[in-house]
Design a protein around this motif. Structure first.
Motif, PDB file in Angstrom:
ATOM      1  N   GLY A  62      -5.850  -5.660  -0.566  1.00 32.62           N
ATOM      2  CA  GLY A  62      -5.441  -6.666   0.553  1.00 32.62           C
ATOM      3  C   GLY A  62      -5.364  -6.112   2.130  1.00 32.62           C
ATOM      4  N   LEU A  63      -4.988  -4.652   2.132  1.00 33.32           N
ATOM      5  CA  LEU A  63      -5.136  -4.006   3.191  1.00 33.32           C
ATOM      6  C   LEU A  63      -6.602  -3.836   4.024  1.00 33.32           C
ATOM      7  CD1 LEU A  63      -2.393  -1.257   2.780  1.00 33.32           C
ATOM      8  CD2 LEU A  63      -2.356  -3.274   4.296  1.00 33.32           C
ATOM      9  N   THR A  64      -7.617  -3.968   2.941  1.00 30.87           N
ATOM     10  CA  THR A  64      -8.811  -3.936   3.312  1.00 30.87           C
ATOM     11  C   THR A  64      -9.450  -5.197   3.922  1.00 30.87           C
ATOM     12  OG1 THR A  64      -9.286  -2.090   1.734  1.00 30.87           O
ATOM     13  CG2 THR A  64     -11.197  -3.428   2.537  1.00 30.87           C
ATOM     14  N   LYS A  65      -8.940  -6.055   3.097  1.00 30.28           N
ATOM     15  CA  LYS A  65      -9.458  -7.443   3.510  1.00 30.28           C
ATOM     16  C   LYS A  65      -8.785  -8.044   5.044  1.00 30.28           C
ATOM     17  CE  LYS A  65     -11.499  -9.441  -0.546  1.00 30.28           C
ATOM     18  NZ  LYS A  65     -11.646 -10.921  -1.528  1.00 30.28           N
ATOM     19  N   ILE A  66      -7.640  -7.665   5.137  1.00 28.22           N
ATOM     20  CA  ILE A  66      -6.825  -8.195   6.228  1.00 28.22           C
ATOM     21  C   ILE A  66      -7.784  -7.708   7.285  1.00 28.22           C
ATOM     22  CG2 ILE A  66      -5.317  -6.215   6.794  1.00 28.22           C
ATOM     23  CD1 ILE A  66      -3.190  -8.344   7.073  1.00 28.22           C
ATOM     24  N   LYS A  67      -8.251  -6.653   7.612  1.00 30.76           N
ATOM     25  CA  LYS A  67      -9.030  -5.823   8.702  1.00 30.76           C
ATOM     26  C   LYS A  67     -10.297  -6.672   8.639  1.00 30.76           C
ATOM     27  CE  LYS A  67      -6.632  -1.850   8.339  1.00 30.76           C
ATOM     28  NZ  LYS A  67      -6.386  -0.308   8.182  1.00 30.76           N
ATOM     29  N   SER A  68     -10.954  -7.130   7.443  1.00 30.74           N
ATOM     30  CA  SER A  68     -12.308  -8.000   7.859  1.00 30.74           C
ATOM     31  C   SER A  68     -12.139  -9.310   7.923  1.00 30.74           C
ATOM     32  CB  SER A  68     -13.046  -7.551   6.531  1.00 30.74           C
ATOM     33  OG  SER A  68     -12.592  -8.066   5.470  1.00 30.74           O
ATOM     34  N   PHE A  69     -11.082 -10.104   7.111  1.00 29.61           N
ATOM     35  CA  PHE A  69     -10.815 -11.610   7.201  1.00 29.61           C
ATOM     36  C   PHE A  69     -10.257 -12.045   8.486  1.00 29.61           C
ATOM     37  CE2 PHE A  69      -8.616 -15.248   5.438  1.00 29.61           C
ATOM     38  CZ  PHE A  69      -9.468 -16.019   5.385  1.00 29.61           C
ATOM     39  N   LYS A  70      -9.368 -11.078   8.836  1.00 27.54           N
ATOM     40  CA  LYS A  70      -8.626 -11.428  10.212  1.00 27.54           C
ATOM     41  C   LYS A  70      -7.682 -12.635   9.941  1.00 27.54           C
ATOM     42  CE  LYS A  70     -11.426  -8.442  13.036  1.00 27.54           C
ATOM     43  NZ  LYS A  70     -12.508  -8.364  13.795  1.00 27.54           N
ATOM     44  N   PRO A  71      -6.876 -12.685   8.872  1.00 30.77           N
ATOM     45  CA  PRO A  71      -6.001 -13.987   8.641  1.00 30.77           C
ATOM     46  C   PRO A  71      -5.101 -14.299   9.741  1.00 30.77           C
ATOM     47  CG  PRO A  71      -5.226 -12.194   7.433  1.00 30.77           C
ATOM     48  CD  PRO A  71      -6.310 -11.539   8.309  1.00 30.77           C
ATOM     49  N   ASP A  72      -4.701 -15.589   9.855  1.00 28.35           N
ATOM     50  CA  ASP A  72      -3.441 -15.845  10.729  1.00 28.35           C
ATOM     51  C   ASP A  72      -2.040 -15.736  10.000  1.00 28.35           C
ATOM     52  OD1 ASP A  72      -5.142 -16.704  13.039  1.00 28.35           O
ATOM     53  OD2 ASP A  72      -5.893 -18.329  11.530  1.00 28.35           O
ATOM     54  N   LEU A  73      -2.299 -15.577   8.776  1.00 26.43           N
ATOM     55  CA  LEU A  73      -0.960 -15.714   7.832  1.00 26.43           C
ATOM     56  C   LEU A  73      -1.378 -14.917   6.693  1.00 26.43           C
ATOM     57  CD1 LEU A  73       1.765 -18.108   7.666  1.00 26.43           C
ATOM     58  CD2 LEU A  73       0.568 -17.596   5.455  1.00 26.43           C
ATOM     59  N   VAL A  74      -0.315 -14.156   6.228  1.00 22.32           N
ATOM     60  CA  VAL A  74      -0.612 -13.629   4.778  1.00 22.32           C
ATOM     61  C   VAL A  74       0.484 -14.050   4.024  1.00 22.32           C
ATOM     62  CG1 VAL A  74      -0.471 -11.499   3.661  1.00 22.32           C
ATOM     63  CG2 VAL A  74      -1.507 -11.251   5.608  1.00 22.32           C
ATOM     64  N   ILE A  75      -0.133 -14.601   2.765  1.00 23.61           N
ATOM     65  CA  ILE A  75       0.900 -14.744   1.458  1.00 23.61           C
ATOM     66  C   ILE A  75       0.914 -13.270   0.493  1.00 23.61           C
ATOM     67  CG2 ILE A  75       1.430 -16.296  -0.552  1.00 23.61           C
ATOM     68  CD1 ILE A  75       0.053 -18.605   1.013  1.00 23.61           C
ATOM     69  N   LEU A  76       1.874 -12.823   0.440  1.00 25.99           N
ATOM     70  CA  LEU A  76       2.109 -11.452  -0.274  1.00 25.99           C
ATOM     71  C   LEU A  76       2.911 -11.478  -1.578  1.00 25.99           C
ATOM     72  CD1 LEU A  76       1.446  -8.361  -0.123  1.00 25.99           C
ATOM     73  CD2 LEU A  76       3.320  -8.295   1.423  1.00 25.99           C
ATOM     74  N   ASP A  77       2.552 -11.213  -2.630  1.00 23.45           N
ATOM     75  CA  ASP A  77       3.409 -10.962  -3.827  1.00 23.45           C
ATOM     76  C   ASP A  77       3.983  -9.432  -3.641  1.00 23.45           C
ATOM     77  OD1 ASP A  77       4.239 -10.963  -6.354  1.00 23.45           O
ATOM     78  OD2 ASP A  77       2.673 -10.240  -7.290  1.00 23.45           O
ATOM     79  N   LEU A  78       5.271  -9.322  -4.054  1.00 23.03           N
ATOM     80  CA  LEU A  78       5.757  -8.078  -3.697  1.00 23.03           C
ATOM     81  C   LEU A  78       5.561  -7.301  -5.014  1.00 23.03           C
ATOM     82  CD1 LEU A  78       9.211  -9.136  -2.255  1.00 23.03           C
ATOM     83  CD2 LEU A  78       7.299  -8.363  -1.097  1.00 23.03           C
ATOM     84  N   LEU A  79       5.560  -7.524  -6.276  1.00 19.55           N
ATOM     85  CA  LEU A  79       5.624  -6.746  -7.363  1.00 19.55           C
ATOM     86  C   LEU A  79       4.028  -6.817  -7.791  1.00 19.55           C
ATOM     87  CD1 LEU A  79       8.614  -7.558  -9.145  1.00 19.55           C
ATOM     88  CD2 LEU A  79       8.361  -5.896  -7.755  1.00 19.55           C
ATOM     89  N   MET A  80       3.382  -5.894  -7.324  1.00 22.50           N
ATOM     90  CA  MET A  80       1.919  -5.647  -7.999  1.00 22.50           C
ATOM     91  C   MET A  80       1.750  -4.145  -8.527  1.00 22.50           C
ATOM     92  SD  MET A  80      -0.418  -7.560  -5.043  1.00 22.50           S
ATOM     93  CE  MET A  80       0.456  -6.713  -3.398  1.00 22.50           C
ATOM     94  N   PRO A  81       0.859  -4.128  -9.328  1.00 18.91           N
ATOM     95  CA  PRO A  81       0.565  -2.553  -9.768  1.00 18.91           C
ATOM     96  C   PRO A  81      -0.153  -1.712  -8.535  1.00 18.91           C
ATOM     97  CG  PRO A  81      -0.942  -4.033 -10.870  1.00 18.91           C
ATOM     98  CD  PRO A  81       0.095  -4.792 -10.144  1.00 18.91           C
ATOM     99  N   GLY A  82       0.274  -0.636  -8.611  1.00 18.37           N
ATOM    100  CA  GLY A  82      -0.312   0.380  -7.360  1.00 18.37           C
ATOM    101  C   GLY A  82       0.353   0.177  -6.318  1.00 18.37           C
ATOM    102  N   ARG A  83      -0.288  -0.165  -5.129  1.00 16.27           N
ATOM    103  CA  ARG A  83       0.336  -0.387  -4.003  1.00 16.27           C
ATOM    104  C   ARG A  83       1.040  -1.605  -3.906  1.00 16.27           C
ATOM    105  NH1 ARG A  83      -2.519   1.500   1.493  1.00 16.27           N
ATOM    106  NH2 ARG A  83      -1.006   2.794   1.973  1.00 16.27           N
ATOM    107  N   ASP A  84       2.323  -1.665  -3.776  1.00 13.62           N
ATOM    108  CA  ASP A  84       3.147  -2.832  -4.136  1.00 13.62           C
ATOM    109  C   ASP A  84       3.058  -3.612  -2.625  1.00 13.62           C
ATOM    110  OD1 ASP A  84       4.999  -1.721  -2.551  1.00 13.62           O
ATOM    111  OD2 ASP A  84       6.394  -1.336  -4.419  1.00 13.62           O
ATOM    112  N   GLY A  85       3.614  -5.010  -2.596  1.00 11.71           N
ATOM    113  CA  GLY A  85       4.031  -5.682  -1.545  1.00 11.71           C
ATOM    114  C   GLY A  85       4.805  -5.331  -0.617  1.00 11.71           C
ATOM    115  N   PHE A  86       5.758  -4.402  -0.767  1.00  8.81           N
ATOM    116  CA  PHE A  86       6.604  -3.727  -0.069  1.00  8.81           C
ATOM    117  C   PHE A  86       5.967  -2.715   0.870  1.00  8.81           C
ATOM    118  CE2 PHE A  86       9.490  -4.951  -3.456  1.00  8.81           C
ATOM    119  CZ  PHE A  86      10.529  -5.509  -2.967  1.00  8.81           C
TER     120      PHE A  86
END
Length: 150
Positions: A62-86
């Motif tokens: 997600g952090l990689t894609k946010i820089k290339s996709f350049k979204p106007d809004l992010v929908i973010l799950d908080l509980l994910m394996p690895g780097r969580d949404g928090f």
């Protein structure tokens, strides 16, 4: 009979190549960061045709894609394996180039005890504009998206 010669297609200048592709007027970009493919699929069904969409299946992607996709809004799950949404939310809001992107947080938690929302730097501040619980109410999500995209 002589064959007609075809002109080679003109090459784009460096300046033209750097220009972003035009989006249809009024089409905003939304990045979905969610590890549950069924939820990603349902969000795509709900939002396709209204918004340009991309998805990431974990926080790092997600952090990689946010820089290339350049979204106007992010929908973010908080509980994910690895780097969580928090952590992802804190990274987005801590980056001067990304901090203005609204985040709609999703989780199966029905309550976030002792958690505040907003831009404060406190440990117990979730730096998102909205917190929605799963299962999502589509009408509520659409209303929140519309409100934060203007």
């Amino acid at each position: 009979m002589a064959k007609a010669k075809r002109k080679a297609p003109a090459k784009a200048t460096k300046e033209e190549a750097r220009k972003p592709e035009p989006r249809p007027a009024g089409r905003s970009k939304i990045l979905i960061i969610e590890d549950d493919q069924a939820i990603v699929d349902s969000l795509v069904v709900l939002l396709k045709g209204k918004y340009d969409l991309d998805a990431a299946h974990d926080g790092e992607e997600g952090l990689t894609k946010i820089k290339s996709f350049k979204p106007d809004l992010v929908i973010l799950d908080l509980l994910m394996p690895g780097r969580d949404g928090f952590d992802v939310a804190r990274c987005i809001k801590g980056d001067p180039k990304l901090k203005k992107i609204p985040i709609i947080a999703l989780s199966s938690f029905t309550e976030l005890y002792d958690m505040n929302f907003g831009q404060g730097g406190a440990e117990k501040t979730l730096p998102t504009e909205v917190y929605l619980t799963k299962p999502l109410d589509p009408a509520t999500l659409l209303r929140e998206i519309k409100e934060h995209l203007g």
